[in-house]
Design a protein around this motif. Structure first.
Motif, PDB file in Angstrom:
ATOM      1  N   SER A   1       0.817  -1.217   0.000  1.00 16.99           N
ATOM      2  CA  SER A   1       0.000   0.000   0.000  1.00 16.99           C
ATOM      3  C   SER A   1       0.850   1.266   0.000  1.00 16.99           C
ATOM      4  N   ARG A   2       2.082   1.173   0.493  1.00 16.38           N
ATOM      5  CA  ARG A   2       2.886   2.394   0.582  1.00 16.38           C
ATOM      6  C   ARG A   2       3.741   2.572  -0.667  1.00 16.38           C
ATOM      7  N   SER A   3       3.485   3.632  -1.422  1.00 19.35           N
ATOM      8  CA  SER A   3       4.303   3.867  -2.611  1.00 19.35           C
ATOM      9  C   SER A   3       5.713   4.186  -2.134  1.00 19.35           C
ATOM     10  N   GLY A   4       6.690   3.600  -2.808  1.00 20.64           N
ATOM     11  CA  GLY A   4       8.062   3.760  -2.359  1.00 20.64           C
ATOM     12  C   GLY A   4       8.492   2.656  -1.408  1.00 20.64           C
ATOM     13  N   GLY A   5       7.520   1.923  -0.868  1.00 24.25           N
ATOM     14  CA  GLY A   5       7.838   0.764  -0.028  1.00 24.25           C
ATOM     15  C   GLY A   5       8.108   1.109   1.419  1.00 24.25           C
ATOM     16  N   HIS A   6       8.111   0.054   2.253  1.00 23.65           N
ATOM     17  CA  HIS A   6       8.354   0.216   3.690  1.00 23.65           C
ATOM     18  C   HIS A   6       9.824   0.032   4.055  1.00 23.65           C
ATOM     19  N   GLY A   7      10.655  -0.393   3.085  1.00 27.30           N
ATOM     20  CA  GLY A   7      12.048  -0.691   3.432  1.00 27.30           C
ATOM     21  C   GLY A   7      12.146  -1.987   4.216  1.00 27.30           C
ATOM     22  N   LEU A   8      13.201  -2.088   5.041  1.00 20.15           N
ATOM     23  CA  LEU A   8      13.420  -3.314   5.819  1.00 20.15           C
ATOM     24  C   LEU A   8      12.602  -3.283   7.102  1.00 20.15           C
ATOM     25  N   MET A   9      11.856  -4.360   7.338  1.00 18.70           N
ATOM     26  CA  MET A   9      11.044  -4.427   8.560  1.00 18.70           C
ATOM     27  C   MET A   9      11.054  -5.831   9.132  1.00 18.70           C
ATOM     28  N   ASN A  10      11.019  -5.913  10.462  1.00 22.13           N
ATOM     29  CA  ASN A  10      10.786  -7.212  11.080  1.00 22.13           C
ATOM     30  C   ASN A  10       9.275  -7.457  11.157  1.00 22.13           C
ATOM     31  N   ILE A  11       8.888  -8.609  11.669  1.00 16.85           N
ATOM     32  CA  ILE A  11       7.476  -8.999  11.610  1.00 16.85           C
ATOM     33  C   ILE A  11       6.605  -8.087  12.487  1.00 16.85           C
ATOM     34  N   ARG A  12       7.165  -7.605  13.583  1.00 15.53           N
ATOM     35  CA  ARG A  12       6.410  -6.712  14.462  1.00 15.53           C
ATOM     36  C   ARG A  12       6.120  -5.383  13.757  1.00 15.53           C
ATOM     37  N   GLU A  13       7.147  -4.823  13.110  1.00 16.42           N
ATOM     38  CA  GLU A  13       6.963  -3.571  12.371  1.00 16.42           C
ATOM     39  C   GLU A  13       6.039  -3.772  11.175  1.00 16.42           C
ATOM     40  N   ALA A  14       6.175  -4.955  10.527  1.00 15.68           N
ATOM     41  CA  ALA A  14       5.341  -5.243   9.354  1.00 15.68           C
ATOM     42  C   ALA A  14       3.869  -5.350   9.744  1.00 15.68           C
ATOM     43  N   LEU A  15       3.583  -5.871  10.948  1.00 13.50           N
ATOM     44  CA  LEU A  15       2.203  -5.890  11.450  1.00 13.50           C
ATOM     45  C   LEU A  15       1.719  -4.466  11.712  1.00 13.50           C
ATOM     46  N   ALA A  16       2.555  -3.680  12.374  1.00 15.62           N
ATOM     47  CA  ALA A  16       2.149  -2.322  12.760  1.00 15.62           C
ATOM     48  C   ALA A  16       1.847  -1.458  11.537  1.00 15.62           C
ATOM     49  N   HIS A  17       2.652  -1.608  10.494  1.00 19.88           N
ATOM     50  CA  HIS A  17       2.483  -0.777   9.301  1.00 19.88           C
ATOM     51  C   HIS A  17       1.762  -1.518   8.188  1.00 19.88           C
ATOM     52  N   SER A  18       1.384  -2.756   8.463  1.00 25.39           N
ATOM     53  CA  SER A  18       0.601  -3.581   7.541  1.00 25.39           C
ATOM     54  C   SER A  18       1.254  -3.713   6.163  1.00 25.39           C
ATOM     55  N   CYS A  19       2.515  -4.107   6.175  1.00 26.69           N
ATOM     56  CA  CYS A  19       3.259  -4.273   4.912  1.00 26.69           C
ATOM     57  C   CYS A  19       2.820  -5.560   4.196  1.00 26.69           C
ATOM     58  N   ASN A  20       2.271  -5.402   2.995  1.00 27.63           N
ATOM     59  CA  ASN A  20       1.839  -6.582   2.238  1.00 27.63           C
ATOM     60  C   ASN A  20       3.011  -7.457   1.798  1.00 27.63           C
ATOM     61  N   ILE A  21       4.096  -6.827   1.365  1.00 34.38           N
ATOM     62  CA  ILE A  21       5.225  -7.577   0.795  1.00 34.38           C
ATOM     63  C   ILE A  21       5.773  -8.574   1.818  1.00 34.38           C
ATOM     64  N   HIS A  22       5.905  -8.125   3.064  1.00 36.21           N
ATOM     65  CA  HIS A  22       6.399  -8.987   4.138  1.00 36.21           C
ATOM     66  C   HIS A  22       5.527 -10.248   4.238  1.00 36.21           C
ATOM     67  N   PHE A  23       4.212 -10.054   4.163  1.00 36.18           N
ATOM     68  CA  PHE A  23       3.308 -11.189   4.364  1.00 36.18           C
ATOM     69  C   PHE A  23       3.109 -12.030   3.106  1.00 36.18           C
ATOM     70  N   TYR A  24       3.325 -11.447   1.917  1.00 38.50           N
ATOM     71  CA  TYR A  24       3.377 -12.295   0.719  1.00 38.50           C
ATOM     72  C   TYR A  24       4.517 -13.307   0.887  1.00 38.50           C
ATOM     73  N   ALA A  25       5.669 -12.794   1.320  1.00 37.03           N
ATOM     74  CA  ALA A  25       6.851 -13.658   1.457  1.00 37.03           C
ATOM     75  C   ALA A  25       6.612 -14.750   2.497  1.00 37.03           C
ATOM     76  N   LEU A  26       6.036 -14.372   3.642  1.00 35.91           N
ATOM     77  CA  LEU A  26       5.767 -15.385   4.682  1.00 35.91           C
ATOM     78  C   LEU A  26       4.727 -16.400   4.203  1.00 35.91           C
ATOM     79  N   GLY A  27       3.725 -15.931   3.493  1.00 36.41           N
ATOM     80  CA  GLY A  27       2.666 -16.810   3.003  1.00 36.41           C
ATOM     81  C   GLY A  27       3.198 -17.851   2.036  1.00 36.41           C
ATOM     82  N   LEU A  28       4.104 -17.431   1.172  1.00 38.28           N
ATOM     83  CA  LEU A  28       4.666 -18.384   0.207  1.00 38.28           C
ATOM     84  C   LEU A  28       5.553 -19.408   0.912  1.00 38.28           C
ATOM     85  N   ARG A  29       6.249 -18.983   1.978  1.00 38.96           N
ATOM     86  CA  ARG A  29       7.048 -19.955   2.750  1.00 38.96           C
ATOM     87  C   ARG A  29       6.134 -20.944   3.479  1.00 38.96           C
TER      88      ARG A  29
END
Ligand SMILES: [Zn+2]
Length: 275
Positions: free
Chosen positions: A65-93
């Protein structure tokens, strides 16, 4: 709104809609994906994943959702900012089967037993074989993925109680959930701290209440049958460090952070005033 300790339903409005309204969970489902990924050992808190806004997959482009991306995030930050890319990667694993297994452990796809006859069980995706479907499932999107507000409130109560929220009053044995499939207390703590951070400075800021620590997660999934429209979700609990109540807010044709979170704030302010 549920009482976390007892599972008692404190408020539902309108009652029929709490039991029957159906929508994709959207980013609220990232809580389930995060729990599964930590418990199944496909990630850990120290691992960071980079978001550059776009995620190429099988000749398709999936987006954050964020144009330009969220950069590097751990899972806690990815939850807080709702980064889709982080969870696409986890979902595929994780893959489809483990995502669906954890969905069932969180009670999705069956009735809660709270409501009058006619409660909807929602539905889990029956088609998630292509990697793109699996990635979208991990962020709570899917052609036949439906949950009800009651199911989302129960999900919030499960996280709030760290899985101790096992049965519902009068709902009988069949309704029991989570017979300790989560082995690590730290898994729950990561989810809870991600939700706390979401309200402090992430997507759920509009649920913040003065003098009350709130934890929450928003979602704004594509609306079923009309992908140009969105539905709004907020799930959460308070006080964040000693949860007493868990809530879910659903707004048809709304936005999670902008429309559902402010309603949650009003509910929690009212609850705080009655304590
Ligand atoms: Zn992102």
């Amino acid at each position: 709104m549920l009482e976390v300790k007892t599972g008692r339903l404190l408020a539902a409005w309108p009652p029929q809609k709490a039991a029957r309204a159906e929508a994709a969970p959207g980013s609220v489902f990232k809580l389930v994906t995060a729990c599964a990924a930590l418990e199944e050992g496909v990630t850990r808190l120290a691992r960071r994943i980079e978001c550059r806004n776009v995620f190429p997959l099988e000749r398709r482009s999936l987006w954050c959702s964020r144009s330009g991306g969220h950069g590097l995030m751990n899972i806690r930050e990815a939850l807080a900012h709702s980064c889709n890319i982080h969870f696409y990667a986890l979902g595929l694993r994780l893959g489809r089967d483990r995502l669906l297994k954890w969905s069932r452990l969180f009670g999705l796809g069956r009735t809660t037993g709270y409501s009058p006859p006619g409660e909807s069980p929602g539905s889990l995706p029956d088609r998630a074989f292509h990697p793109v479907d699996v990635a979208r499932l991990a962020i709570g999107q899917g052609a036949s993925f439906r949950v009800t507000p009651l199911q989302m409130a129960r999900l919030a109560a499960l996280v709030a109680s760290e899985g101790r929220f096992l049965s519902l009053p009068g709902a009988g044995k069949a309704r029991q959930l989570m017979r300790r499939p989560v082995h690590s207390v730290s898994t729950w703590r990561v989810l809870k701290s991600g939700m706390r951070l979401a309200v402090e400075r992430g997507t759920a800021k509009k649920a913040a209440v003065a003098g009350l620590a709130v934890a929450g997660k928003t979602g704004s999934p594509e609306r079923a049958g009309s992908p140009d429209e969105r539905d709004g979700w907020f799930v959460g609990f308070a006080p964040a460090d000693k949860p007493a109540v868990a809530i879910a807010v659903y707004i048809a044709r709304g936005h999670g952070g902008d429309n559902a979170a402010p309603v949650a704030r009003k509910m929690l302010e009212a609850w705080k005033g009655m304590r």
